[in-house]
Design a protein around this motif. Structure first.
Motif: not given
Length: 181
Positions: A88-89, A91-94, A97
């Protein structure tokens, strides 16, 4: 030992043959800690799931002279582990994880029972054990390249031959994504 190498090669071949829709779908890395060794990861479903094959040492960092059953473990042994995990990532930071997973582990190590210490075999006997393993961790993919660093921890719970013998596993490492589609 020969069977362990054949099993590792077989599982790795299966992981490479599976169709994936993820750009970086195979990674190879090293783990430093417990276990100390090699990690091969096959990603599935856009990187949301993965299968890890780990092989290396068992009891190298801690537990080389650990009480076990009616005796103790001697030296470090060999370990083979397969874990299926969910990613799972954050937040918005790919690039950042978290993951957790479950699977199994096989170990090969010297075991010295009380009978062996008293008898003639001071070095112990070769010993195979197996049971489930689980881990959870965090991984950061470095921007602009295919390298990721990770920190994870988990536990191996032996079922055979010593029911519910626990061995914690904590390590850090680095992985390089090799295959692009």
């Amino acid at each position: 030992m020969k069977k362990l190498v054949i099993l590792t090669a077989f599982l790795t071949a299966i992981a490479f043959q599976t169709q994936a829709q993820y750009e970086n779908n195979v990674a190879v890395g090293i783990k430093i800690g417990e276990p100390l060794g090699i990690n091969i990861r096959k990603y599935f479903q856009y990187g949301d799931k993965a299968f890890d094959v780990n092989f290396g040492t068992y009891g190298f960092l801690y537990g080389t002279n650990r009480d076990y059953r009616k005796g103790n473990y001697q030296k470090a042994g060999l370990m083979f582990q397969g874990l299926y995990s969910w990613h799972y990532s954050l937040g918005k930071n790919q690039g950042l994880k978290v993951y957790y997973g479950f699977g199994g582990q096989i170990n090969y190590r010297d075991y010295a029972s009380e009978e062996n210490i008293i008898g003639t075999r001071q070095d112990g006997e070769k010993h195979v054990s197996l049971g489930p393993a689980g881990n959870a961790g965090i991984e950061y993919d470095l921007p602009g390249n295919d390298v990721g660093v990770f920190l994870d921890g988990g536990v191996y719970t032996e079922l055979i031959p010593d029911l519910l013998f626990l061995h914690p596993q904590i390590n850090a490492g680095i992985r390089v994504n090799l295959v692009r589609r």
